[in-house]
Design an enzyme around this catalytic site. Structure first.
Site, PDB file in Angstrom:
ATOM      1  N   LYS A  16       0.820  -1.216   0.000  1.00 22.27           N
ATOM      2  CA  LYS A  16       0.000   0.000   0.000  1.00 22.27           C
ATOM      3  C   LYS A  16       0.856   1.269   0.000  1.00 22.27           C
ATOM      4  CE  LYS A  16      -2.319   0.303   3.588  1.00 22.27           C
ATOM      5  NZ  LYS A  16      -3.167   0.635   4.750  1.00 22.27           N
ATOM      6  N   ARG A  91     -11.883   2.685   8.925  1.00 19.04           N
ATOM      7  CA  ARG A  91     -11.521   1.286   9.133  1.00 19.04           C
ATOM      8  C   ARG A  91     -12.752   0.442   9.433  1.00 19.04           C
ATOM      9  NH1 ARG A  91      -6.045   0.312   9.886  1.00 19.04           N
ATOM     10  NH2 ARG A  91      -4.891   2.020  10.817  1.00 19.04           N
ATOM     11  N   ARG A 130      11.742 -10.142   6.762  1.00 19.37           N
ATOM     12  CA  ARG A 130      12.477  -8.893   7.001  1.00 19.37           C
ATOM     13  C   ARG A 130      13.453  -9.055   8.154  1.00 19.37           C
ATOM     14  NH1 ARG A 130       8.560  -3.807   6.335  1.00 19.37           N
ATOM     15  NH2 ARG A 130       7.810  -4.405   8.397  1.00 19.37           N
ATOM     16  N   ARG A 163      12.250  -8.228  13.934  1.00 16.63           N
ATOM     17  CA  ARG A 163      11.469  -7.392  14.852  1.00 16.63           C
ATOM     18  C   ARG A 163      10.238  -8.163  15.335  1.00 16.63           C
ATOM     19  NH1 ARG A 163       9.598  -1.936  12.534  1.00 16.63           N
ATOM     20  NH2 ARG A 163       8.286  -3.475  11.562  1.00 16.63           N
TER      21      ARG A 163
END
Ligand SMILES: [Zn+2]
Length: 224
Positions: A16, A91, A130, A163
């Site tokens: 996005k 949302r 990641r 993370r």
């Protein structure tokens, strides 16, 4: 020229942000990430920001009406006269109703909701691959952008860490929350004929091309 009043919708990791950047470049639309503008309002201590801060300080959710007012402050700015790209609001269905009412009072309406989708497995694969370096936060991806030395940053040699946010269980939980919240919203916009779906598993250039083509068509239709 007709307005492009757009909402960007999609799970984390579907690209996005990349698409938002490109659309801003293409159409010169201002991009409003709701979390950011809410934080900015609080920091600037505007009237609405101060009101929002009271809720946040108590650990309460900021009410829909108030978030909408903060958003509309931006939408009313001259820079958004030809349209805007809104991300993170609405949302939920009640938020969508509040926004629709606020736009209607300004004789404006949404042009389209751009839903960039990707299956959960794909999102988990992307996000959980990641790795971030401990010292400077340089970002790698095990699959798409691996370091030369496995487990260590190319630039400063510090160890690469996963993370908490990117751990597969956490990503799955974020996705579950996203689906629960947005399913009714997606259905609403689909019923209203505003929803446009894009395949976030495609290459970013391809997704971008599809969105551009869709917006060009929408603009033509509005001008007829
Ligand atoms: Zn590093």
């Amino acid at each position: 020229m007709s307005q492009l009043n757009l909402i960007l919708l999609g799970p984390p990791g579907a690209g996005k942000g990349t698409q938002a950047e490109r659309l801003v470049g293409d159409f010169g639309l201002p991009y409003y990430a709701t979390g950011d503008i809410l934080r900015a309002a609080v920091k600037e201590e505007s009237d609405l920001g101060g009101e929002a801060k009271e809720f946040m300080d108590r650990g309460d959710l900021v009410p829909d009406d108030l978030i909408c007012k903060v958003v509309m402050e931006r939408v009313d700015a001259p820079e958004a006269a030809d349209g805007f790209l809104l991300d993170g609001f609405p949302r939920t269905v009640p938020q969508a109703e509040v926004l629709r009412g606020a736009l209607e009072r300004r004789s404006r309406h949404l042009t389209a909701i751009l839903l960039i989708g990707a299956p959960d497995e794909e999102v988990i694969r992307r996000l959980s691959g990641r790795r971030v370096c401990r010292d400077k936060g340089h970002v790698y991806h095990l699959q798409f952008d691996p370091p030369k030395n496995e487990g260590f940053c190319d630039q400063d040699g510090s160890p690469l860490l996963l993370r908490d946010d990117d751990a597969p269980e956490t990503v799955q939980h974020r996705l579950d929350v996203f689906h629960d919240q947005t399913k009714p919203l997606v259905e609403l916009y689909e019923k209203q004929g505003l929803l446009r779906r894009f395949d976030g598993t495609r290459a970013p250039d391809e997704v971008h091309g599809h969105i551009r083509a869709t917006l060009a068509t929408l603009r033509l239709e509005e001008e007829l």
